[in-house]
Design an enzyme around this catalytic site. Sequence first.
Site, PDB file in Angstrom:
ATOM      1  N   HIS A  33       0.847  -1.205   0.000  1.00 41.82           N
ATOM      2  CA  HIS A  33       0.000   0.000   0.000  1.00 41.82           C
ATOM      3  C   HIS A  33       0.874   1.242   0.000  1.00 41.82           C
ATOM      4  CE1 HIS A  33       0.806  -0.530   4.271  1.00 41.82           C
ATOM      5  NE2 HIS A  33       0.111   0.541   4.619  1.00 41.82           N
ATOM      6  N   HIS A  38       1.233   3.823   2.021  1.00 38.04           N
ATOM      7  CA  HIS A  38       1.717   4.530   3.207  1.00 38.04           C
ATOM      8  C   HIS A  38       3.241   4.553   3.133  1.00 38.04           C
ATOM      9  CE1 HIS A  38      -2.153   3.985   5.806  1.00 38.04           C
ATOM     10  NE2 HIS A  38      -2.143   5.142   5.161  1.00 38.04           N
ATOM     11  N   ASP A  61       5.684   4.261   5.122  1.00 33.12           N
ATOM     12  CA  ASP A  61       6.544   3.262   5.782  1.00 33.12           C
ATOM     13  C   ASP A  61       6.580   1.936   5.021  1.00 33.12           C
ATOM     14  OD1 ASP A  61       3.853   2.884   6.561  1.00 33.12           O
ATOM     15  OD2 ASP A  61       4.416   1.856   8.405  1.00 33.12           O
ATOM     16  N   HIS A  62       5.982   1.928   3.804  1.00 34.07           N
ATOM     17  CA  HIS A  62       6.026   0.715   2.976  1.00 34.07           C
ATOM     18  C   HIS A  62       6.588   0.962   1.570  1.00 34.07           C
ATOM     19  CE1 HIS A  62       3.710  -1.902   5.760  1.00 34.07           C
ATOM     20  NE2 HIS A  62       3.420  -0.702   6.241  1.00 34.07           N
ATOM     21  N   HIS A  69      -7.479  -1.851   5.646  1.00 36.94           N
ATOM     22  CA  HIS A  69      -6.609  -0.839   6.250  1.00 36.94           C
ATOM     23  C   HIS A  69      -7.186   0.528   5.878  1.00 36.94           C
ATOM     24  CE1 HIS A  69      -3.027   0.604   8.082  1.00 36.94           C
ATOM     25  NE2 HIS A  69      -2.357   0.893   6.992  1.00 36.94           N
ATOM     26  N   ASP A 122      -0.360  -3.846   5.841  1.00 38.09           N
ATOM     27  CA  ASP A 122      -0.999  -3.612   7.132  1.00 38.09           C
ATOM     28  C   ASP A 122      -2.479  -3.998   7.060  1.00 38.09           C
ATOM     29  OD1 ASP A 122       1.452  -2.404   7.586  1.00 38.09           O
ATOM     30  OD2 ASP A 122       0.689  -0.385   7.693  1.00 38.09           O
ATOM     31  N   HIS A 151       5.822  -5.259  12.246  1.00 38.79           N
ATOM     32  CA  HIS A 151       5.159  -3.953  12.153  1.00 38.79           C
ATOM     33  C   HIS A 151       4.824  -3.389  13.535  1.00 38.79           C
ATOM     34  CE1 HIS A 151       2.438  -0.764  10.614  1.00 38.79           C
ATOM     35  NE2 HIS A 151       3.210  -0.832   9.548  1.00 38.79           N
TER      36      HIS A 151
END
Length: 302
Positions: free
Chosen positions: A60, A62, A64-65, A140, A210, A268
Amino acid sequence: MKITILGCYAATPRTLTNPTSQVLEICNRIFLIDCAEGTQVQLRKNKIRFSQINHVFISHLHGDHFYGLVGLISTFMLLNRQTDLHIHGPKGIKEIILLQLKYSNSYTGYNLFFHELTSTESEIIFEDDKVIVRTIPLKHRIYTNGFLFEEKPKERKLNVEAVEKYSIDKCYYQNIKNGKDIILDNGKTISNKELTFDPLPPKKYAYCSDTMYNEEMIPLINEVDALYHEATFLETETEKANKTMHSTALEAATIAKLAKAKQLILGHYSTRYENIEMFKTEAEEVFSNILLADDGKIIELE
Ligand SMILES: [Zn+2]
Ligand SMILES: [Zn+2]
């Protein structure tokens, strides 16, 4: 099958921990799963050759990915990469990456293929002769997919003693490994069972990050050899988990139990927790075979 955890903490990079990225080695293919900031450095530290990465799977959008992706693409360019690179990720990823390249006046000398995902149903997104990859729709705050990596059934193992006993010519070996019976010159049929051993069962790895607690994924990940499931919070922060659409360690373990996974890998973790052992303790209330992911950890699925 081998998983190298490059980063497995939520949100921000810190001195000693990195946000999400993993490398999966499956049937001699190297897949990069998510690509947060710091992924390049972690790849170097773990001695993974950049040139071996031909497929990147982004869960996805976000940060942090995937905030490390444009950097990695740019480094590939500086290293004069020639091989195609395939990026599988949510719709929008192509626009984001190309816009960054455009404004830095950078163009890759290699082909960059984007495979944008929009489906909310599981679909096959990669397949070759040895491996198949499916999406696992997750719940999510934004459109998110997990990925199910599956080996295809392997060829049967030749029983060398048996083939020599019947003086079977080598040119028939591949047919035998493919499961065929053999007819000898005297007309006698030798069944494949007599000439081969069962191969190792194909392995399955499910990556789910996530996501909030979501039982809909269970039929897709049934009896996987390993399930990586996010556990951002502990039960003490259930409210926060619900609000941010993340899971607790106990919820991750419940999914593993219901899916009859052979092993659960937790990750995570929110950076609010000093000690990740607490995630294992909480998850062990419902599931026993638990591994805590940590940056640099290598997990072999035998
Ligand atoms: Zn995240
Ligand atoms: Zn997220």
